[in-house]
Design a protein around this motif. Structure first.
Motif, PDB file in Angstrom:
ATOM      1  N   ASN A 202       0.811  -1.233   0.000  1.00  0.00           N
ATOM      2  CA  ASN A 202       0.000   0.000   0.000  1.00  0.00           C
ATOM      3  C   ASN A 202       0.837   1.273   0.000  1.00  0.00           C
ATOM      4  OD1 ASN A 202      -2.413  -1.330  -0.064  1.00  0.00           O
ATOM      5  ND2 ASN A 202      -2.596  -1.441   2.169  1.00  0.00           N
ATOM      6  N   ARG A 203       2.148   1.163   0.246  1.00  0.00           N
ATOM      7  CA  ARG A 203       2.967   2.374   0.202  1.00  0.00           C
ATOM      8  C   ARG A 203       2.942   2.948  -1.215  1.00  0.00           C
ATOM      9  NH1 ARG A 203       6.624   4.074  -2.325  1.00  0.00           N
ATOM     10  NH2 ARG A 203       6.916   2.022  -3.242  1.00  0.00           N
ATOM     11  N   ARG A 204       2.594   4.213  -1.337  1.00  0.00           N
ATOM     12  CA  ARG A 204       2.570   4.859  -2.649  1.00  0.00           C
ATOM     13  C   ARG A 204       3.271   6.202  -2.580  1.00  0.00           C
ATOM     14  NH1 ARG A 204       1.222   0.844  -4.108  1.00  0.00           N
ATOM     15  NH2 ARG A 204       3.336   1.027  -4.846  1.00  0.00           N
ATOM     16  N   SER A 205       3.888   6.580  -3.683  1.00  0.00           N
ATOM     17  CA  SER A 205       4.448   7.930  -3.775  1.00  0.00           C
ATOM     18  C   SER A 205       3.297   8.888  -4.060  1.00  0.00           C
ATOM     19  CB  SER A 205       5.468   7.993  -4.909  1.00  0.00           C
ATOM     20  OG  SER A 205       6.513   7.076  -4.658  1.00  0.00           O
ATOM     21  N   ILE A 206       3.154   9.857  -3.208  1.00  0.00           N
ATOM     22  CA  ILE A 206       2.093  10.861  -3.404  1.00  0.00           C
ATOM     23  C   ILE A 206       2.747  12.224  -3.457  1.00  0.00           C
ATOM     24  CG2 ILE A 206       0.031  11.909  -2.375  1.00  0.00           C
ATOM     25  CD1 ILE A 206      -0.410   9.017  -1.171  1.00  0.00           C
ATOM     26  N   LYS A 207       2.634  12.879  -4.606  1.00  0.00           N
ATOM     27  CA  LYS A 207       3.337  14.151  -4.797  1.00  0.00           C
ATOM     28  C   LYS A 207       2.907  15.154  -3.732  1.00  0.00           C
ATOM     29  CE  LYS A 207       4.855  13.414  -9.283  1.00  0.00           C
ATOM     30  NZ  LYS A 207       5.998  13.781 -10.048  1.00  0.00           N
ATOM     31  N   ALA A 208       3.857  15.998  -3.359  1.00  0.00           N
ATOM     32  CA  ALA A 208       3.606  16.924  -2.250  1.00  0.00           C
ATOM     33  C   ALA A 208       2.419  17.844  -2.537  1.00  0.00           C
ATOM     34  CB  ALA A 208       4.862  17.728  -1.961  1.00  0.00           C
TER      35      ALA A 208
ATOM     36  N   SER B 245       3.589   9.939   1.558  1.00  0.00           N
ATOM     37  CA  SER B 245       5.012  10.276   1.452  1.00  0.00           C
ATOM     38  C   SER B 245       5.447  10.371  -0.003  1.00  0.00           C
ATOM     39  CB  SER B 245       5.850   9.208   2.162  1.00  0.00           C
ATOM     40  OG  SER B 245       5.660   7.947   1.542  1.00  0.00           O
ATOM     41  N   PHE B 246       6.511  11.135  -0.200  1.00  0.00           N
ATOM     42  CA  PHE B 246       7.075  11.292  -1.541  1.00  0.00           C
ATOM     43  C   PHE B 246       8.579  11.481  -1.430  1.00  0.00           C
ATOM     44  CE2 PHE B 246       8.088  13.859  -5.358  1.00  0.00           C
ATOM     45  CZ  PHE B 246       7.724  12.916  -6.302  1.00  0.00           C
ATOM     46  N   TRP B 247       9.312  10.608  -2.088  1.00  0.00           N
ATOM     47  CA  TRP B 247      10.790  10.644  -2.096  1.00  0.00           C
ATOM     48  C   TRP B 247      11.193  11.337  -3.380  1.00  0.00           C
ATOM     49  CZ3 TRP B 247      14.012   5.512  -1.207  1.00  0.00           C
ATOM     50  CH2 TRP B 247      15.389   5.784  -1.332  1.00  0.00           C
ATOM     51  N   SER B 248      11.809  12.492  -3.267  1.00  0.00           N
ATOM     52  CA  SER B 248      12.191  13.251  -4.456  1.00  0.00           C
ATOM     53  C   SER B 248      13.703  13.473  -4.510  1.00  0.00           C
ATOM     54  CB  SER B 248      11.488  14.608  -4.443  1.00  0.00           C
ATOM     55  OG  SER B 248      12.064  15.452  -5.424  1.00  0.00           O
ATOM     56  N   THR B 249      14.211  13.336  -5.718  1.00  0.00           N
ATOM     57  CA  THR B 249      15.609  13.703  -5.946  1.00  0.00           C
ATOM     58  C   THR B 249      15.676  14.882  -6.921  1.00  0.00           C
ATOM     59  OG1 THR B 249      15.628  11.905  -7.541  1.00  0.00           O
ATOM     60  CG2 THR B 249      16.690  11.476  -5.443  1.00  0.00           C
ATOM     61  N   GLY B 250      14.546  15.571  -7.038  1.00  0.00           N
ATOM     62  CA  GLY B 250      14.458  16.673  -8.006  1.00  0.00           C
ATOM     63  C   GLY B 250      15.074  17.967  -7.486  1.00  0.00           C
ATOM     64  N   GLY B 251      14.988  18.986  -8.336  1.00  0.00           N
ATOM     65  CA  GLY B 251      15.519  20.303  -7.973  1.00  0.00           C
ATOM     66  C   GLY B 251      17.013  20.226  -7.727  1.00  0.00           C
TER      67      GLY B 251
HETATM   68  C1  LIG Z   1      15.681   7.177  -5.156  1.00  0.00           C
HETATM   69  C2  LIG Z   1      14.333   7.658  -5.614  1.00  0.00           C
HETATM   70  C3  LIG Z   1      14.211   8.936  -6.111  1.00  0.00           C
HETATM   71  C4  LIG Z   1      12.977   9.401  -6.586  1.00  0.00           C
HETATM   72  N1  LIG Z   1      12.897  10.654  -7.078  1.00  0.00           N
HETATM   73  C5  LIG Z   1      11.720  11.076  -7.629  1.00  0.00           C
HETATM   74  C6  LIG Z   1      11.642  12.366  -8.214  1.00  0.00           C
HETATM   75  O1  LIG Z   1      12.581  13.164  -8.182  1.00  0.00           O
HETATM   76  N2  LIG Z   1      10.471  12.720  -8.795  1.00  0.00           N
HETATM   77  C7  LIG Z   1       9.396  11.865  -8.830  1.00  0.00           C
HETATM   78  O2  LIG Z   1       8.355  12.210  -9.396  1.00  0.00           O
HETATM   79  N3  LIG Z   1       9.424  10.651  -8.202  1.00  0.00           N
HETATM   80  C8  LIG Z   1      10.577  10.241  -7.622  1.00  0.00           C
HETATM   81  N4  LIG Z   1      10.638   9.017  -6.995  1.00  0.00           N
HETATM   82  C9  LIG Z   1       9.394   8.261  -6.801  1.00  0.00           C
HETATM   83  C10 LIG Z   1       9.148   7.288  -7.915  1.00  0.00           C
HETATM   84  O3  LIG Z   1       8.767   7.981  -9.058  1.00  0.00           O
HETATM   85  C11 LIG Z   1       8.044   6.315  -7.470  1.00  0.00           C
HETATM   86  O4  LIG Z   1       8.543   5.552  -6.411  1.00  0.00           O
HETATM   87  C12 LIG Z   1       7.607   5.412  -8.607  1.00  0.00           C
HETATM   88  O5  LIG Z   1       6.830   6.155  -9.476  1.00  0.00           O
HETATM   89  C13 LIG Z   1       6.816   4.210  -8.142  1.00  0.00           C
HETATM   90  O6  LIG Z   1       5.630   4.606  -7.502  1.00  0.00           O
HETATM   91  P1  LIG Z   1       5.295   4.083  -6.030  1.00  0.00           P
HETATM   92  O7  LIG Z   1       6.380   4.596  -5.130  1.00  0.00           O
HETATM   93  O8  LIG Z   1       3.926   4.661  -5.713  1.00  0.00           O
HETATM   94  O9  LIG Z   1       5.232   2.590  -6.087  1.00  0.00           O
HETATM   95  C14 LIG Z   1      11.844   8.545  -6.528  1.00  0.00           C
HETATM   96  C15 LIG Z   1      11.976   7.253  -5.997  1.00  0.00           C
HETATM   97  C16 LIG Z   1      13.208   6.812  -5.548  1.00  0.00           C
HETATM   98  C17 LIG Z   1      13.329   5.422  -4.983  1.00  0.00           C
END
Ligand SMILES: Cc1cc2nc3c(=O)[nH]c(=O)nc-3n(C[C@H](O)[C@H](O)[C@H](O)COP(=O)(O)O)c2cc1C
Length: 192
Positions: free
Chosen positions: A14-20, A138-144
């Protein structure tokens, strides 16, 4: 299946990346942030170097303004884009907390940097799973500027350290479906 397995498997799936910007602005209690950071601290670590470091911003806008300013200082003249500046400045407006995750090289040179990065990645995943279990988005970003050397020095880390990402945490009204593109069979080689 046993209940511990089904609980952990539900949290992992269920963990998902959700943009800020898709977060709703509600605040997470600091005690919950401390609790998920404690889970991060239980990541595996080769030689007990425990290389993970976290900088917690209770006010995301403070970090985002600094992030945008770092971008401005490092994109002089034609390289500067006002939209990028604006996006960076307002990226965390609807987040509750921002955590910067950093790999800090330990003093055991026989342990290669990749192992320290791997350990810190495990720590981050622990944190994200703890967040999921608490219904925190949560959202893990390496952007900017996240991976630029200027960010590392701004955060007062050394050249051999590695900024792993900017973690945006908050709440969301909707949690998206996950997807995987490559079939799992293609990722695993069972040797009989
Ligand atoms: C090391 C790492 C860096 C990431 N950096 C970005 C990012 O800069 N921008 C972004 O949109 N998503 C970023 N993500 C999130 C991924 O896009 C996301 O995990 C992927 O789309 C899968 O979706 P989920 O996490 O919901 O399963 C990053 C994920 C990881 C592991």
């Amino acid at each position: 299946m046993d209940t511990t397995f089904s609980t952990i498997s539900a949290v992992i799936k269920n963990r998902r990346s959700i943009k800020a910007f898709a977060m709703n602005g509600n605040k997470i209690p600091n005690g919950q942030i401390a609790a998920i950071l404690e889970l991060a601290d239980w990541a595996p670590t080769h030689g007990y170097t425990e290389p993970w470091r976290f900088i917690v911003y209770e006010n995301p806008q403070e970090f985002c303004l600094q992030h945008a300013e770092l971008y401005r200082q490092n994109s002089m003249g034609d390289n500067f884009n006002a939209t990028t500046y604006n996006n960076l400045q307002h990226q965390g407006d609807k987040a509750s907390h921002i955590i910067i995750a950093v790999m800090k090289r330990g003093n055991l040179p026989k342990i290669p940097a990749f192992e320290e990065i791997a350990a810190t990645s495990c720590a981050i995943q622990n944190l994200l799973l703890g967040a999921t279990a608490l219904n925190i988005a949560s959202f893990w970003s390496t952007g900017g500027m996240a991976l630029k050397p200027e960010m590392k020095s701004f955060l007062q880390f050394a050249e051999e350290d590695q900024v792993m990402g900017i973690l945006y945490l908050g709440y969301a009204d909707e949690y998206p479906e996950g997807k995987r593109i490559i079939p799992i069979e293609e990722k695993i080689n069972w040797v009989k």
